[in-house]
Design a protein around this motif. Structure first.
Motif, PDB file in Angstrom:
ATOM      1  N   TYR A 197       1.384  -6.729  -8.012  1.00 40.59           N
ATOM      2  CA  TYR A 197       1.349  -6.348  -6.312  1.00 40.59           C
ATOM      3  C   TYR A 197       1.301  -7.588  -5.622  1.00 40.59           C
ATOM      4  O   TYR A 197       2.109  -7.188  -4.732  1.00 40.59           O
ATOM      5  CB  TYR A 197      -0.866  -5.446  -5.992  1.00 40.59           C
ATOM      6  CG  TYR A 197      -0.514  -4.492  -6.667  1.00 40.59           C
ATOM      7  CD1 TYR A 197      -0.269  -3.991  -5.998  1.00 40.59           C
ATOM      8  CD2 TYR A 197      -1.363  -4.214  -7.700  1.00 40.59           C
ATOM      9  CE1 TYR A 197      -0.529  -2.077  -6.949  1.00 40.59           C
ATOM     10  CE2 TYR A 197      -1.341  -2.661  -8.585  1.00 40.59           C
ATOM     11  CZ  TYR A 197      -0.892  -1.659  -8.242  1.00 40.59           C
ATOM     12  OH  TYR A 197      -0.986  -0.210  -8.342  1.00 40.59           O
ATOM     13  N   THR A 198       0.931  -9.108  -6.124  1.00 38.30           N
ATOM     14  CA  THR A 198       0.863  -9.994  -5.021  1.00 38.30           C
ATOM     15  C   THR A 198       2.818 -10.094  -4.997  1.00 38.30           C
ATOM     16  O   THR A 198       2.603 -10.663  -3.625  1.00 38.30           O
ATOM     17  CB  THR A 198       0.250 -10.842  -5.374  1.00 38.30           C
ATOM     18  OG1 THR A 198      -1.057 -11.247  -5.795  1.00 38.30           O
ATOM     19  CG2 THR A 198      -0.209 -11.834  -4.342  1.00 38.30           C
ATOM     20  N   HIS A 199       3.072  -9.945  -5.438  1.00 36.02           N
ATOM     21  CA  HIS A 199       4.571 -10.720  -5.228  1.00 36.02           C
ATOM     22  C   HIS A 199       5.700 -10.106  -5.580  1.00 36.02           C
ATOM     23  O   HIS A 199       6.870  -9.958  -5.304  1.00 36.02           O
ATOM     24  CB  HIS A 199       4.419 -12.045  -7.130  1.00 36.02           C
ATOM     25  CG  HIS A 199       4.012 -13.172  -6.945  1.00 36.02           C
ATOM     26  ND1 HIS A 199       3.958 -13.929  -6.186  1.00 36.02           N
ATOM     27  CD2 HIS A 199       3.007 -13.137  -7.879  1.00 36.02           C
ATOM     28  CE1 HIS A 199       2.632 -14.858  -6.707  1.00 36.02           C
ATOM     29  NE2 HIS A 199       2.531 -14.236  -7.599  1.00 36.02           N
ATOM     30  N   VAL A 200       5.668  -8.502  -5.876  1.00 30.77           N
ATOM     31  CA  VAL A 200       6.346  -7.963  -5.464  1.00 30.77           C
ATOM     32  C   VAL A 200       5.948  -6.408  -5.219  1.00 30.77           C
ATOM     33  O   VAL A 200       6.716  -6.113  -4.016  1.00 30.77           O
ATOM     34  CB  VAL A 200       6.836  -7.301  -7.350  1.00 30.77           C
ATOM     35  CG1 VAL A 200       7.384  -5.846  -7.534  1.00 30.77           C
ATOM     36  CG2 VAL A 200       7.108  -8.299  -8.408  1.00 30.77           C
ATOM     37  N   VAL A 201       4.751  -5.714  -4.920  1.00 31.47           N
ATOM     38  CA  VAL A 201       4.659  -5.097  -3.915  1.00 31.47           C
ATOM     39  C   VAL A 201       4.547  -5.015  -2.961  1.00 31.47           C
ATOM     40  O   VAL A 201       4.842  -4.565  -1.960  1.00 31.47           O
ATOM     41  CB  VAL A 201       3.879  -3.500  -4.862  1.00 31.47           C
ATOM     42  CG1 VAL A 201       3.061  -2.031  -4.301  1.00 31.47           C
ATOM     43  CG2 VAL A 201       3.863  -3.171  -6.484  1.00 31.47           C
ATOM     44  N   PHE A 202       3.131  -5.856  -2.409  1.00 37.63           N
ATOM     45  CA  PHE A 202       3.099  -6.611  -0.668  1.00 37.63           C
ATOM     46  C   PHE A 202       4.027  -6.706  -0.357  1.00 37.63           C
ATOM     47  O   PHE A 202       3.743  -6.420   1.375  1.00 37.63           O
ATOM     48  CB  PHE A 202       1.628  -7.183  -0.973  1.00 37.63           C
ATOM     49  CG  PHE A 202       0.310  -5.866  -2.154  1.00 37.63           C
ATOM     50  CD1 PHE A 202       0.183  -5.014  -1.842  1.00 37.63           C
ATOM     51  CD2 PHE A 202      -0.607  -7.201  -1.734  1.00 37.63           C
ATOM     52  CE1 PHE A 202      -0.666  -4.721  -2.372  1.00 37.63           C
ATOM     53  CE2 PHE A 202      -1.963  -6.258  -2.598  1.00 37.63           C
ATOM     54  CZ  PHE A 202      -1.815  -5.638  -2.969  1.00 37.63           C
ATOM     55  N   PRO A 203       5.304  -7.825  -0.697  1.00 39.05           N
ATOM     56  CA  PRO A 203       5.557  -8.385  -0.165  1.00 39.05           C
ATOM     57  C   PRO A 203       7.033  -7.085   0.825  1.00 39.05           C
ATOM     58  O   PRO A 203       6.903  -7.337   2.040  1.00 39.05           O
ATOM     59  CB  PRO A 203       6.631  -9.072  -0.555  1.00 39.05           C
ATOM     60  CG  PRO A 203       5.767 -10.147  -1.385  1.00 39.05           C
ATOM     61  CD  PRO A 203       5.194  -8.601  -2.438  1.00 39.05           C
ATOM     62  N   GLN A 204       7.370  -5.709  -0.313  1.00 38.57           N
ATOM     63  CA  GLN A 204       8.110  -4.995  -0.287  1.00 38.57           C
ATOM     64  C   GLN A 204       6.906  -3.757   0.856  1.00 38.57           C
ATOM     65  O   GLN A 204       8.031  -3.324   2.284  1.00 38.57           O
ATOM     66  CB  GLN A 204       8.511  -4.540  -0.749  1.00 38.57           C
ATOM     67  CG  GLN A 204       9.395  -5.160  -1.645  1.00 38.57           C
ATOM     68  CD  GLN A 204       9.870  -3.855  -3.130  1.00 38.57           C
ATOM     69  OE1 GLN A 204      10.743  -3.341  -2.894  1.00 38.57           O
ATOM     70  NE2 GLN A 204       9.252  -4.497  -3.948  1.00 38.57           N
ATOM     71  N   LEU A 205       5.507  -4.006   0.921  1.00 38.54           N
ATOM     72  CA  LEU A 205       5.233  -3.256   1.706  1.00 38.54           C
ATOM     73  C   LEU A 205       4.832  -3.897   3.031  1.00 38.54           C
ATOM     74  O   LEU A 205       5.013  -2.886   3.757  1.00 38.54           O
ATOM     75  CB  LEU A 205       3.416  -2.637   0.741  1.00 38.54           C
ATOM     76  CG  LEU A 205       2.347  -2.356   1.277  1.00 38.54           C
ATOM     77  CD1 LEU A 205       2.736  -0.486   1.804  1.00 38.54           C
ATOM     78  CD2 LEU A 205       0.691  -2.674   0.486  1.00 38.54           C
ATOM     79  N   PHE A 206       5.162  -4.386   3.076  1.00 42.28           N
ATOM     80  CA  PHE A 206       4.388  -4.979   4.781  1.00 42.28           C
ATOM     81  C   PHE A 206       6.129  -4.886   5.545  1.00 42.28           C
ATOM     82  O   PHE A 206       5.763  -4.290   7.087  1.00 42.28           O
ATOM     83  CB  PHE A 206       4.439  -6.919   4.285  1.00 42.28           C
ATOM     84  CG  PHE A 206       2.648  -6.838   4.389  1.00 42.28           C
ATOM     85  CD1 PHE A 206       1.591  -5.785   5.201  1.00 42.28           C
ATOM     86  CD2 PHE A 206       2.209  -7.324   2.918  1.00 42.28           C
ATOM     87  CE1 PHE A 206      -0.012  -6.325   5.101  1.00 42.28           C
ATOM     88  CE2 PHE A 206       0.608  -6.775   2.788  1.00 42.28           C
ATOM     89  CZ  PHE A 206      -0.181  -6.902   3.874  1.00 42.28           C
ATOM     90  N   ARG A 207       6.971  -5.351   4.231  1.00 44.39           N
ATOM     91  CA  ARG A 207       8.232  -5.329   5.695  1.00 44.39           C
ATOM     92  C   ARG A 207       8.875  -4.004   5.656  1.00 44.39           C
ATOM     93  O   ARG A 207       8.736  -2.896   6.836  1.00 44.39           O
ATOM     94  CB  ARG A 207       9.418  -5.410   4.693  1.00 44.39           C
ATOM     95  CG  ARG A 207      10.448  -5.050   4.989  1.00 44.39           C
ATOM     96  CD  ARG A 207      11.719  -5.507   4.352  1.00 44.39           C
ATOM     97  NE  ARG A 207      13.059  -5.357   4.923  1.00 44.39           N
ATOM     98  CZ  ARG A 207      14.352  -6.729   4.942  1.00 44.39           C
ATOM     99  NH1 ARG A 207      14.347  -7.380   4.558  1.00 44.39           N
ATOM    100  NH2 ARG A 207      15.706  -5.858   5.901  1.00 44.39           N
ATOM    101  N   ILE A 208       7.958  -2.408   5.039  1.00 35.44           N
ATOM    102  CA  ILE A 208       7.752  -1.130   5.115  1.00 35.44           C
ATOM    103  C   ILE A 208       7.383  -0.811   6.312  1.00 35.44           C
ATOM    104  O   ILE A 208       7.554  -0.010   7.268  1.00 35.44           O
ATOM    105  CB  ILE A 208       7.750  -0.295   4.265  1.00 35.44           C
ATOM    106  CG1 ILE A 208       9.643  -0.230   2.745  1.00 35.44           C
ATOM    107  CG2 ILE A 208       7.705   1.127   4.110  1.00 35.44           C
ATOM    108  CD1 ILE A 208       8.732  -0.016   1.469  1.00 35.44           C
TER     109      ILE A 208
END
Length: 220
Positions: A136-147
């Motif tokens: 979540y910290t390194h893969v999911v959340f960085p993409q999430l905040f861009r979306i």
């Protein structure tokens, strides 16, 4: 116009008080967004479970925050909890109410963003030995905040405007400071014109800053 005489000199005398109120508004908005974001991420992860006590708690929080007036939420925290013996200052009560409201809306924004991220990325990260938290910290959340970046900025603006509800519980944010100033001079029109211009300027600065930041972070 309509025989009304403007007296701007009174506004200029009280302008430092309005500026201080605007500073309080900005700080309150930023703090409530930080707390709301942290809570919303937790609610989003709890909703991923689709069952259990955590899921029920997260769902209840989101439903109440999104389907009751923000004014009602302020009243419940300041007056309602006060009747039960839990007394908060005007500032803390407004911070809690705004954070509660932000968390509910942001959790739904994050949920939509999470659904746009392919589940295969979770499995790929785990297969590489990355822990669930690391995924979540390194893969999911960085993409999430861009979306969800621009919906997030919209919520930031919404929190800025909602902070004006602090006036009803005696908080001297921008609207509270404006109300106090005009009550001494009875120059309502002049004071609230200036306050509206300050709100407009803060909102546009947030919007412009967000676009510049997006360009620097994701396009540059």
């Amino acid at each position: 116009m309509f025989g009304y005489t403007f007296y701007w000199s009174m506004v200029w005398e009280k302008l430092p008080e309005l500026i201080n109120g605007a500073k309080t508004t900005l700080v309150l908005t930023v703090l409530s967004m930080i707390l709301g974001t942290l809570i919303a991420l937790a609610l989003t992860l709890l909703r991923q479970q689709n069952k259990g006590l955590g899921y029920a708690l997260a769902t209840s929080w989101i439903e109440v925050a999104r389907n009751t007036p923000a004014l009602f939420q302020v009243y419940m925290i300041y007056f309602g909890l006060g009747a039960l013996g839990l007394h908060f200052s005007s500032y803390l009560a407004m911070l809690l109410a705004l954070s509660f409201n932000n968390a509910g809306y942001l959790a739904e924004i994050f949920r939509g963003g999470m659904q746009a991220i392919p589940r295969q990325q979770h499995r790929a990260a785990r297969s590489l030995g990355i822990s669930s938290l690391g995924t979540y910290t390194h893969v999911v959340f960085p993409q999430l905040f861009r979306i969800v970046y621009f919906p997030y900025v919209n919520q930031l603006n919404w929190a800025l405007l909602n902070s004006s509800l602090g006036m009803i519980i005696g908080l001297r944010e921008l609207t509270g400071a404006t109300q106090a100033a005009q009550s001494e001079s009875f120059r309502t029109f002049e004071f609230f014109i200036i306050a509206a211009m300050i709100y407009f300027a803060m909102s546009k600065l947030i919007e412009g800053g967000a676009r510049f930041t997006f360009w620097r972070m994701f396009k540059g």
